[in-house]
Design a protein around this motif. Structure first.
Motif, mmCIF file in Angstrom:
data_model
loop_
_atom_site.group_PDB
_atom_site.id
_atom_site.type_symbol
_atom_site.label_atom_id
_atom_site.label_comp_id
_atom_site.label_asym_id
_atom_site.label_seq_id
_atom_site.Cartn_x
_atom_site.Cartn_y
_atom_site.Cartn_z
ATOM 1 N N ILE A 39 34.842 48.887 40.019
ATOM 2 C CA ILE A 39 33.434 48.981 39.528
ATOM 3 C C ILE A 39 33.305 48.226 38.050
ATOM 4 N N ASP A 40 32.391 47.351 37.991
ATOM 5 C CA ASP A 40 32.265 46.692 36.720
ATOM 6 C C ASP A 40 31.932 47.725 35.613
ATOM 7 N N VAL A 41 32.968 47.474 34.564
ATOM 8 C CA VAL A 41 32.695 48.195 33.451
ATOM 9 C C VAL A 41 32.040 47.579 32.137
ATOM 10 N N VAL A 42 32.550 46.406 31.905
ATOM 11 C CA VAL A 42 32.053 45.814 30.600
ATOM 12 C C VAL A 42 32.324 44.193 30.881
ATOM 13 N N THR A 43 31.487 43.153 30.331
ATOM 14 C CA THR A 43 31.806 42.011 30.445
ATOM 15 C C THR A 43 31.888 41.522 28.844
ATOM 16 N N TYR A 44 32.772 40.586 28.560
ATOM 17 C CA TYR A 44 33.019 39.876 27.492
ATOM 18 C C TYR A 44 32.905 38.364 27.572
ATOM 19 N N VAL A 69 27.857 42.431 22.758
ATOM 20 C CA VAL A 69 27.018 42.722 21.852
ATOM 21 C C VAL A 69 27.603 43.906 20.869
ATOM 22 N N ASP A 70 28.415 44.725 21.641
ATOM 23 C CA ASP A 70 28.864 46.060 21.183
ATOM 24 C C ASP A 70 30.381 45.953 20.435
ATOM 25 N N TYR A 71 31.103 44.867 20.757
ATOM 26 C CA TYR A 71 32.427 44.979 20.436
ATOM 27 C C TYR A 71 33.137 43.605 20.355
ATOM 28 N N SER A 72 34.003 43.398 19.550
ATOM 29 C CA SER A 72 34.671 42.115 19.600
ATOM 30 C C SER A 72 36.337 42.295 19.322
ATOM 31 N N PHE A 73 37.057 41.359 19.820
ATOM 32 C CA PHE A 73 38.535 41.854 19.548
ATOM 33 C C PHE A 73 39.417 40.264 19.884
ATOM 34 N N SER A 74 40.646 40.241 19.628
ATOM 35 C CA SER A 74 41.497 39.117 20.087
ATOM 36 C C SER A 74 42.674 39.775 20.806
ATOM 37 N N ASN A 75 42.923 38.913 21.794
ATOM 38 C CA ASN A 75 44.079 39.010 22.737
ATOM 39 C C ASN A 75 45.153 38.184 22.181
ATOM 40 N N LEU A 76 46.412 38.487 22.043
ATOM 41 C CA LEU A 76 47.496 37.780 21.329
ATOM 42 C C LEU A 76 48.698 37.610 22.528
ATOM 43 N N ILE A 77 49.393 36.477 22.344
ATOM 44 C CA ILE A 77 50.556 36.073 23.053
ATOM 45 C C ILE A 77 51.253 35.665 22.022
ATOM 46 N N ILE A 92 41.609 46.002 26.766
ATOM 47 C CA ILE A 92 41.267 45.893 28.148
ATOM 48 C C ILE A 92 40.185 46.748 28.374
ATOM 49 N N TYR A 93 40.008 48.042 27.752
ATOM 50 C CA TYR A 93 39.250 48.942 28.231
ATOM 51 C C TYR A 93 38.236 49.569 26.943
ATOM 52 N N PRO A 94 37.109 49.507 27.184
ATOM 53 C CA PRO A 94 36.400 50.002 25.919
ATOM 54 C C PRO A 94 36.828 51.247 25.351
ATOM 55 N N ASP A 95 36.719 51.489 24.230
ATOM 56 C CA ASP A 95 37.078 52.743 23.274
ATOM 57 C C ASP A 95 38.703 52.948 23.468
ATOM 58 N N TYR A 96 39.375 52.057 24.011
ATOM 59 C CA TYR A 96 40.821 52.516 24.238
ATOM 60 C C TYR A 96 41.572 51.611 23.291
ATOM 61 N N PRO A 97 42.762 51.673 22.719
ATOM 62 C CA PRO A 97 43.471 50.930 22.050
ATOM 63 C C PRO A 97 43.946 49.747 22.837
#
Length: 106
Positions: A39-44, A69-77, A92-97
């Motif tokens: 189920i679609d949860v969120v799109t970035y 509009v609600d959240y921004s983050f950086s993925n890292l390798i 990965i998932y909203p409201d989770y580290p």
């Protein structure tokens, strides 16, 4: 927890949360769609991966900035001088580290 990684992106995480939700990450052009139990949860909206060389350590860091509009983050390798991936960090998932894995020093 079981992670699937395609070389650039986490694509699936099984048993991410106590409820046992299976998360899939689908890339559609510059959009990253996070699904929980199909189920679609969120799109970035995500930028292309950017490469940064770290002169002090000799490692290469790849960053991918994503936001909505609600959240921004950086993925890292992080890749060491020998070309081995030594660290992954993905939101990965909203409201989770972020999900982070780091190679232990020997």
């Amino acid at each position: 927890m079981v992670l699937s990684f395609d070389g650039w992106q986490l694509t699936r995480i099984n048993n991410l949360m106590p409820t046992g939700i299976n998360v899939t990450i689908e890339l559609e052009e510059s959009n990253m769609v996070i699904k929980g139990n199909d189920i679609d949860v969120v799109t970035y909206k995500c930028d292309e991966w950017a490469k940064k060389n770290m002169a002090i350590t000799g490692n290469t860091v790849f960053l991918q900035n994503c936001s909505n509009v609600d959240y921004s983050f950086s993925n890292l390798i992080v890749v060491d001088k020998q070309g081995k991936i030594v660290k992954l960090s993905f939101s990965i998932y909203p409201d989770y580290p972020p999900v982070s894995l780091e190679l232990a020093a020997l």
